[in-house]
Design an enzyme around this catalytic site. Structure first.
Site, PDB file in Angstrom:
ATOM      1  N   ALA A   1      12.575  32.255 -12.333  1.00 40.01           N
ATOM      2  CA  ALA A   1      11.152  32.515 -12.123  1.00 40.01           C
ATOM      3  C   ALA A   1      10.619  31.421 -11.204  1.00 40.01           C
ATOM      4  O   ALA A   1      11.237  30.367 -11.064  1.00 40.01           O
ATOM      5  CB  ALA A   1      10.436  32.478 -13.465  1.00 40.01           C
TER       6      ALA A   1
ATOM      7  N   GLU B   1      16.460  27.169 -18.645  1.00 38.66           N
ATOM      8  CA  GLU B   1      15.044  27.046 -19.039  1.00 38.66           C
ATOM      9  C   GLU B   1      14.803  25.903 -20.010  1.00 38.66           C
ATOM     10  O   GLU B   1      13.755  25.260 -19.990  1.00 38.66           O
ATOM     11  CB  GLU B   1      14.547  28.356 -19.667  1.00 38.66           C
ATOM     12  CG  GLU B   1      14.271  29.479 -18.686  1.00 38.66           C
ATOM     13  CD  GLU B   1      15.487  30.345 -18.391  1.00 38.66           C
ATOM     14  OE1 GLU B   1      16.626  29.878 -18.665  1.00 38.66           O
ATOM     15  OE2 GLU B   1      15.318  31.467 -17.898  1.00 38.66           O
TER      16      GLU B   1
ATOM     17  N   GLU C   1      18.781  36.521 -15.815  1.00 42.30           N
ATOM     18  CA  GLU C   1      18.276  37.537 -16.756  1.00 42.30           C
ATOM     19  C   GLU C   1      18.107  38.887 -16.065  1.00 42.30           C
ATOM     20  O   GLU C   1      18.419  39.934 -16.626  1.00 42.30           O
ATOM     21  CB  GLU C   1      16.945  37.072 -17.346  1.00 42.30           C
ATOM     22  CG  GLU C   1      17.101  35.864 -18.246  1.00 42.30           C
ATOM     23  CD  GLU C   1      15.763  35.378 -18.766  1.00 42.30           C
ATOM     24  OE1 GLU C   1      15.021  34.749 -17.980  1.00 42.30           O
ATOM     25  OE2 GLU C   1      15.446  35.642 -19.936  1.00 42.30           O
TER      26      GLU C   1
ATOM     27  N   GLY D   1      15.493  33.293 -14.934  1.00 42.34           N
ATOM     28  CA  GLY D   1      15.071  34.668 -14.720  1.00 42.34           C
ATOM     29  C   GLY D   1      15.962  35.420 -13.750  1.00 42.34           C
ATOM     30  O   GLY D   1      16.075  36.645 -13.820  1.00 42.34           O
TER      31      GLY D   1
END
Ligand code: 3HC
Length: 689
Positions: free
Chosen positions: A63, A125, A105, A102
């Site tokens: 992200a 993270e 993911e 992310g």
């Protein structure tokens, strides 16, 4: 900046390329672009499978961290993963570089993953005080089981392609240069074989057994309690993985989302994100841009094979850079080299290095008893005894020996670099490279810029740091530079409080509760009181302890008594000694009472010293000071460093409290003018960075 996704359709495969330099972070514009490309491919009858690939040096690195703390923009990452879950055609991720957070993911929400041989995947993270918030905690256990998932997600480690394949996290490995064509061939095979769309969310095989092992989670938490102490993220990760095992997929996702929201709003995550960006910001020197060419460093010389010199040498050997190591006598040289070998062999015995790698590194050392052996070095680092006379003598001799264009560096930790430079005819080539002990472990490197140091020399030092795995912080010349100067008041206050009658156990406990690995006095005991107290001229508690043979942990006794497990216990003898020394120095008995008061006494002087360092221009920015504390002194990363922490406490409160302390304890507690100005203006240190 690009921030785009584009697609072409070949052979019935839609190839969607994401492009958001430098690391393809999934920013809002990129998410929107990906959403519309996916949507188009879903609706296009000519498309039978979809492939996601990234332009540039890496697959999606996660992200966009800069968006955290701001209002979310649609589509969110979980929205995109849900879109992939509902995809009407198979989606294949083609991964190169690092698929992180992310990014990984998103790849796990695809039906297949093909990775380049050199690629790595992971969920880092936790290092930002977060948990994977786009299904990572739910999908990983469904592939590898809860135990392995807990390890992967709480460590944040990067997993190499081969291991990822054996864990089942990826489906195929491609040669680096042919990733795209091999992944396309993979996609065509999927289509030819009936276009199956296996979804990790539908799997339960790997977690079936975990449902009957309720202790697994508490055992994992207890076993790692020390490592996780103070960090809220690991606990939340354990909860989320447990939800993956116990709940159905959508309920597990909801649990993950709720935990993510809590973490992202936590001060610990804010602090860890601050440290992430501060580390990268530290590399920037305003008056030295990329146009300043760095000097090529292919051969290094180190003077002094003691603890520091040896540790410094190892950094270069690890990076494959040959080192000429110079000592004054054969015995010291042999001892230094034997220590380096022993360190490597210890690493090898833990399986973190092969025997061959040990030999390769050792072969890069050229031992010598002659300074003359440094004539060809591109960089010479002096790491000898902290004496101005010794250092100026060495630099004067080096000046005659080193080739023109060689960088001459001193590892001094507090001496005036400009005086050292003045011993040469080329002060513009002299720089400070201050490593922290153990120099092969600690990540901080203070690059000390003297009055005359030339820009290319500074640029070289800053870039070299990254090459040897260090984070460089630029410092001006002053006593102690940034980190040592910053932290010195903490020790002074700990000792002052001790003499006033505050129990040393209370002082140490407050520091440990704050997040330091150990307290001030435990640290002294660990280093060795005979080593630290060597130069004392008056009677001190430390001097008396040494005289009593209490040299620290190594002797089982120092400030504390140590049991066979090296656990510290309060010592009556020390307590009596403290009272005696205090009485002899006429220090009145006035213990500081209460954890908050002890903490303020210990750390507010650090904050105000930081303000002075900033105001004097010794450090470029507040965040550099935080990095120096976190990486040089193990300041708890979830506090973000002293100045970030001060901003959280509130500068107004700190100034008000310091004024009261000043009335009691004198001018040490007078808040620095910058601190007062910021507080009065309702500002924070962070507003200056
Ligand atoms: N968001 C925003 N910016 C990022 C970023 C990210 N995820 N990752 C890297 N950057 C920026 C850096 O700040 C740096 O910017 P700068 O050039 O302006 O200083 C630039 O990209 C290059 O980064 P590095 O200097 O770190 O480059 P390296 O090549 O040394 O390392 C990397 C590349 C391994 C990808 C490293 O940048 C990295 O570890 N990035 C963070 C990865 C990460 O933590 N991802 C998880 C994010 S959180 C998340 O995904 C939440 C989700 O679960 C919902």
């Amino acid at each position: 900046m690009n921030q785009t996704a584009s697609s072409v359709v070949t052979d019935g495969i839609a190839l969607i390329t994401l492009d958001n330099p430098p690391v393809n972070a999934l920013s809002a514009p990129l998410r929107q672009a990906l959403q519309s490309e996916l949507d188009r491919a879903f609706r296009d009858d000519q498309v039978h499978a979809i492939m996601l690939i990234c332009a540039g040096r890496t697959f999606i690195a996660g992200a966009d961290i800069t968006e955290f703390g701001q209002p979310w923009q649609s589509p969110s990452l979980p929205d995109l993963c849900a879109m992939l879950d509902a995809a009407p055609k198979p989606v294949i991720a083609a991964i190169h570089g690092t698929a992180l957070g992310g990014g990984f993911e998103l790849a796990l929400a695809c039906h297949y993953r093909v990775v380049a041989a050199s690629a790595r995947v992971g969920l880092p993270e936790v290092n930002l005080g977060l948990l994977p918030g786009a299904g990572g905690t739910q999908r990983i256990p469904r592939v590898v089981g809860a135990k392995a998932a807990l390890d992967i997600v709480t460590s944040g480690r990067q997993i190499k392609a081969k291991e990822a394949l054996s864990l089942g996290l990826v489906d195929a490995i491609a040669d680096d240069p042919s990733l795209q064509s091999e992944a396309l061939a993979f996609a065509r095979r999927v289509v030819a074989d009936g276009a199956a769309k296996p979804r990790i969310r539908d799997r339960t095989d790997a977690i079936e057994g975990d449902r009957n092992a309720p202790d697994l989670f508490t055992t994992f938490a207890t076993t790692n309690a020390r490592r996780f102490k103070g960090f809220p993220a690991p606990g939340a990760i354990i909860e989320a993985v447990q939800a993956a095992v116990m709940l159905d997929f959508d309920d597990g996702l909801a649990k993950e989302a709720a935990l993510f929201e809590q973490l992202v709003a936590s001060p610990e995550s804010a602090a860890q994100r601050h440290v992430f960006f501060a580390e990268r910001e530290a590399a920037r020197v305003p008056d030295i841009g990329p146009e300043t060419a760095a000097i090529d460093i292919a051969a290094v010389g180190v003077i002094g094979a003691g603890t520091m010199g040896g540790g410094i040498t190892m950094n270069f050997l690890n990076a494959g850079i040959p080192v000429t190591l110079v000592e004054t006598n054969q015995e010291a040289l042999d001892r230094g080299i034997a220590t380096i070998r022993r360190n490597y062999e210890a690493t090898a015995s833990k399986g973190r290095m092969t025997g061959q790698q040990v030999e390769q590194r050792m072969a890069l050392i050229s031992p010598s008893l002659e300074l003359g052996a440094l004539a060809h070095a591109d960089l010479v680092i002096e790491a000898v005894y902290e004496s101005m006379d010794v250092k100026t003598d060495i630099f004067a001799r080096l000046d005659r020996i080193a080739k023109p264009g060689a960088i001459l560096a001193s590892n001094t930790s507090f001496l005036n670099l400009d005086r050292i430079a003045a011993a040469t005819s080329r002060p513009e080539w002299v720089v400070g490279l201050h490593f922290f002990s153990p120099a092969n472990v600690m990540r901080l490197l203070e690059v000390v810029r003297g009055a005359a140091t030339a820009k290319p020399v500074v640029a070289t030092a800053m870039r070299l740091a990254k090459r040897i795995g260090k984070v460089a912080v630029l410092s001006g010349v002053c006593d102690g530079f940034i980190a040592n100067r910053l932290l010195a008041p903490r020790g002074t206050q700990a000792e002052a409080m001790m003499l006033e009658g505050t129990p040393i156990e209370a002082i140490d406990r407050v520091l440990v509760d704050y997040g330091f690995a150990m307290g001030h006095f435990q640290m002294m005991d660990l280093v060795g009181l005979d080593v630290i107290g060597r130069n004392a001229t008056e009677r001190t508690v430390m001097g008396d302890l040494v005289a009593a043979g209490r040299l620290g942990q190594k002797r089982g006794a120092g400030y504390y008594d140590y049991d066979e497990k090296r656990r510290p216990h309060a010592s009556d003898l020390t307590a009596n000694l403290i009272s005696e020394v205090a009485a002899a120095a006429s220090v009145a008995h006035s213990p500081t009472v209460g954890d908050e008061a002890i903490l303020a006494r210990l750390l507010y002087p650090v904050v105000t010293e930081g303000a002075r360092i900033l105001e004097e221009g010794i450090a470029l920015r507040a965040s550099d000071i935080d990095i120096a504390a976190v990486l040089g002194y193990n300041w708890p990363v979830y506090r973000g460093g002293p100045l970030f922490w001060a901003d959280q406490v509130g500068l107004g409160k700190i100034v008000a409290d310091m004024r009261q302390l000043e009335a009691l304890h004198g001018e040490t507690f007078r808040p620095a003018p910058l601190l007062v100005r910021l507080a009065e203006g309702g500002k924070r240190f962070g507003d200056r960075s």
